[in-house]
Motif scaffolding. Structure first.
Motif, short mmCIF file in Angstrom:
data_model
loop_
_atom_site.label_atom_id
_atom_site.label_comp_id
_atom_site.label_asym_id
_atom_site.label_seq_id
_atom_site.Cartn_x
_atom_site.Cartn_y
_atom_site.Cartn_z
N UNK A 254 0.83 -1.20 0.00
CA UNK A 254 0.00 0.00 0.00
C UNK A 254 0.87 1.25 0.00
N UNK A 255 0.52 2.21 -0.84
CA UNK A 255 1.23 3.49 -0.90
C UNK A 255 0.21 4.63 -0.96
N UNK A 256 0.51 5.70 -0.23
CA UNK A 256 -0.38 6.87 -0.26
C UNK A 256 0.49 8.12 -0.43
N UNK A 257 0.01 9.06 -1.27
CA UNK A 257 0.77 10.27 -1.57
C UNK A 257 -0.01 11.52 -1.17
N UNK B 1 -5.18 9.34 -4.71
CA UNK B 1 -3.78 9.50 -4.29
C UNK B 1 -3.20 8.24 -3.66
N UNK B 2 -3.80 7.09 -3.96
CA UNK B 2 -3.33 5.84 -3.37
C UNK B 2 -3.06 4.78 -4.44
N UNK B 3 -2.10 3.92 -4.16
CA UNK B 3 -1.74 2.84 -5.08
C UNK B 3 -1.66 1.53 -4.30
N UNK B 4 -2.34 0.50 -4.81
CA UNK B 4 -2.29 -0.84 -4.23
C UNK B 4 -1.61 -1.77 -5.23
N UNK C 118 -9.65 2.93 -2.98
CA UNK C 118 -8.50 3.79 -3.02
C UNK C 118 -7.41 3.12 -2.28
N UNK C 119 -6.25 3.22 -2.83
CA UNK C 119 -5.18 2.48 -2.28
C UNK C 119 -4.11 3.30 -1.72
N UNK C 120 -3.41 2.84 -1.16
CA UNK C 120 -2.32 2.46 -0.43
C UNK C 120 -1.21 3.36 -0.18
N UNK C 121 -0.23 2.81 0.22
CA UNK C 121 0.91 3.32 0.86
C UNK C 121 1.67 4.36 0.13
N UNK C 122 1.83 5.48 0.67
CA UNK C 122 2.52 6.51 -0.04
C UNK C 122 3.48 7.22 0.83
N UNK C 123 3.72 8.51 0.57
CA UNK C 123 4.76 9.13 1.32
C UNK C 123 4.22 9.99 2.41
N UNK C 124 5.14 10.47 3.23
CA UNK C 124 4.77 11.19 4.41
C UNK C 124 3.97 12.42 4.09
N UNK C 125 3.02 12.68 4.99
CA UNK C 125 2.17 13.82 4.82
C UNK C 125 2.95 15.10 4.92
#
Length: 290
Positions: free
Chosen positions: A128-131, A201-204, A258-265
């Protein structure tokens, strides 16, 4: 007469000198005034530009999601039973992350022993990535689009991959692509499926591979892909649910996931600059584990 002539000459000389003095004075005065006015105008324009905020970076759209669910909790028990039926640990193995609101991974492996007929191996990982939106880097959705493209390209470029095929998956998130390929490791052939899904803003990313060991037949790539897409949809929906429950912006399109893990807020893109744990995992994920 002589005196009158001298006096007339002096008067004419003085009269001729007056316009010269006036002209010189006028030029001097104009030059001084224009320089002063120019400086004032220039100073005024700079102050005006500063006051209007033209030097400030343009505002970017707020990111839709501000959190992620626990990666090991995004798949249902039924899905795990289907994809990794003989998993050693159904709770999964969580990857390390310096910011769980921005990135995270979880993996499972399964070995089903069929005796003299061999064994079936499966390996599954959810990344998981979120941006966040950043004035200097772009909106969260734009950054997620870049990450999506990079993850697809990385899967396609996996070292040793054979028979690589890439296909879009309609109706899942804002963007979804599946990359299939065969990979040989330790004399065994693995069928790898990498499904990358973006929503806002998310990628799985789902990495799923299987192999028939010790003489057992190889699994169907088509069936593995179908299962991986199911996992991607479920994981994406878990991201949406986590943001709804937590009061974050919910929104989204496609399947609504909506996916996943991204970078720091609010920080520079840690994923872009130094690489995230999930990204590192993503490369190793393409290589089957046995």
């Amino acid at each position: 007469m002589h005196r009158q002539g001298q006096r007339l000459t002096r008067i004419l000389t003085c009269a001729a000198a007056v316009p010269v003095i006036l002209i010189a004075s006028g030029c001097s005065s104009d030059s001084g005034d224009s320089g002063s006015d120019g400086a004032k105008k220039d100073s005024g324009s700079k102050a005006s530009a500063s006051a209007s905020g033209k030097d400030k970076p343009a505002a970017v759209e707020k990111a839709a999601f501000d959190k992620l669910p626990e990666p090991c909790d995004v798949l249902s028990k039924k899905t795990l039973d289907d994809l990794v039926p003989k998993a050693k640990d159904k709770s999964g193995k969580a990857g390390t992350s310096d910011d769980t609101s921005a990135r995270g991974t979880c993996s499972w492996d399964s070995l089903e022993n069929n005796g003299v007929d061999g064994s079936q191996f499966r390996w599954l990982r959810v990344s998981l990535l979120r941006f966040d939106s950043d004035a200097s880097l772009g909106s969260g959705a734009e950054r997620a689009q870049n990450s999506f493209a990079k993850q697809v390209a990385d899967a396609q470029a996996t070292e040793g991959a054979k028979s690589v095929k890439t296909e879009p998956v309609p109706g899942l998130g804002d963007q979804t692509t599946v990359v299939h390929y065969d990979l040989k490791k330790d004399k065994e052939s693995f069928k790898q499926q990498t499904v990358v899904t973006r929503v806002e803003n998310a990628v799985v990313t789902i990495d799923y591979n299987g192999a028939g060991l010790a003489g057992d037949k190889a699994p169907s790539s088509k069936e593995l892909s179908k299962d991986a897409e199911k996992a991607a949809k479920e994981a994406a929906e878990a991201v949406v649910s986590a943001n709804k429950a937590g009061g974050g912006a919910s929104g989204g399109s496609g399947s609504g996931s909506k996916d996943s893990d991204g970078d720091k807020s609010g920080s520079k893109d840690s994923n872009d600059s130094k690489g995230s744990d999930a990204s590192k995992d993503s490369k190793s994920s393409s290589k089957p584990k046995s």
